[in-house]
Design an enzyme around this catalytic site. Structure first.
Site, PDB file in Angstrom:
ATOM      1  CG  HIS A  71       0.727   6.780   5.696  1.00 42.02           C
ATOM      2  ND1 HIS A  71       1.851   7.296   6.304  1.00 42.02           N
ATOM      3  CD2 HIS A  71       1.002   5.476   5.460  1.00 42.02           C
ATOM      4  CE1 HIS A  71       2.764   6.353   6.431  1.00 42.02           C
ATOM      5  NE2 HIS A  71       2.271   5.225   5.938  1.00 42.02           N
ATOM      6  CD  GLN A 108       3.517   5.877   2.713  1.00 39.82           C
ATOM      7  OE1 GLN A 108       2.504   5.339   2.299  1.00 39.82           O
ATOM      8  NE2 GLN A 108       4.542   5.202   3.217  1.00 39.82           N
ATOM      9  CG  HIS A 155      -0.071   1.276   7.292  1.00 39.61           C
ATOM     10  ND1 HIS A 155       0.895   0.889   8.184  1.00 39.61           N
ATOM     11  CD2 HIS A 155       0.560   2.043   6.365  1.00 39.61           C
ATOM     12  CE1 HIS A 155       2.061   1.412   7.817  1.00 39.61           C
ATOM     13  NE2 HIS A 155       1.875   2.108   6.702  1.00 39.61           N
ATOM     14  CD  GLU A 156      -0.815   2.601   2.831  1.00 41.78           C
ATOM     15  OE1 GLU A 156      -0.429   3.781   2.712  1.00 41.78           O
ATOM     16  OE2 GLU A 156      -0.028   1.665   3.040  1.00 41.78           O
ATOM     17  N   GLY A 207       0.846  -1.183   0.000  1.00 43.83           N
ATOM     18  CA  GLY A 207       0.000   0.000   0.000  1.00 43.83           C
ATOM     19  C   GLY A 207       0.880   1.231   0.000  1.00 43.83           C
ATOM     20  CB  CYS A 253       5.749   2.200   7.316  1.00 41.66           C
ATOM     21  SG  CYS A 253       5.194   3.684   6.473  1.00 41.66           S
ATOM     22  CG  LEU A 254       6.573   0.995   1.232  1.00 45.46           C
ATOM     23  CD1 LEU A 254       5.923   1.272  -0.115  1.00 45.46           C
ATOM     24  CD2 LEU A 254       7.632  -0.076   1.123  1.00 45.46           C
TER      25      LEU A 254
END
Length: 181
Positions: A150, A61, A146-147, A56, A104-105
């Site tokens: 963000h 991000q 999670h997304e 995701g 997380c990226l």
């Protein structure tokens, strides 16, 4: 045979914002223009997510403060979920709370057991402004939450407490990519 476009195949991999970057802590703005620029952003999000082996990715991000995210994520039954949502809002987060592995990226290599609800419903619109409702369970529910976090200016470490939070943030500060040391 019909032409099938693979999400992200025409996108550009954008630089990833990392923990410590102010873009990650600011709530994102609603999308108001459903145009070619938005379609290009979604393509770039897919391309960037795939380039970093993610499941995701939210627009902030990659430094774009708009309420958009994409996913290519399995649920606990290994059923693949692929899509995007614009102007999402979580309308249901329920079921049991499961503490599961999360990363997380924007915090590469940093992971921690993180509590999340096992069921999630996100409502928003697609690239053309058509209503969209996405239901997730298990790992896919975790991804949707999670997304969504963000887009509200949060990262998964915000959901941690006590020693687990301190250890995870210390690992992020010591990471080779750390914005501040």
């Amino acid at each position: 045979m019909p032409h099938v476009t693979i999400p992200g195949s025409s996108g550009t991999v954008r630089p990833m914002r990392l923990l410590g970057d102010p873009e990650l802590t600011a709530p994102c703005r609603e999308v108001t223009a459903f145009d070619a620029e938005l379609a290009a952003l979604v393509e770039d999000l897919f391309a960037t997510m795939y380039a970093h082996d993610g499941v995701g990715l939210a627009a902030n991000q990659v430094g774009v403060p708009l309420r958009v995210f994409v996913w290519d994520c399995p649920d606990d039954e290994e059923i693949r979920h692929l899509g995007h949502v614009v102007n999402p809002r979580v309308t249901h987060a329920g079921g049991v709370t499961v503490t599961g592995h999360e990363g997380c990226l924007s915090l590469p290599g940093v992971h921690a057991p993180t509590p999340r609800h096992d069921e999630t419903v996100v409502e928003g619109v697609d690239l053309h402004g058509r209503p969209l409702r996405v239901e997730g369970t298990g790992f896919f529910a975790r991804c949707l939450q999670h997304e969504s976090d963000h887009l509200d200016g949060g990262v998964f470490t915000d959901r941690l407490t006590g020693l687990r939070r301190r250890r995870t943030l210390r690992a992020a500060r010591r990471a080779p990519w750390a914005v501040t040391r």
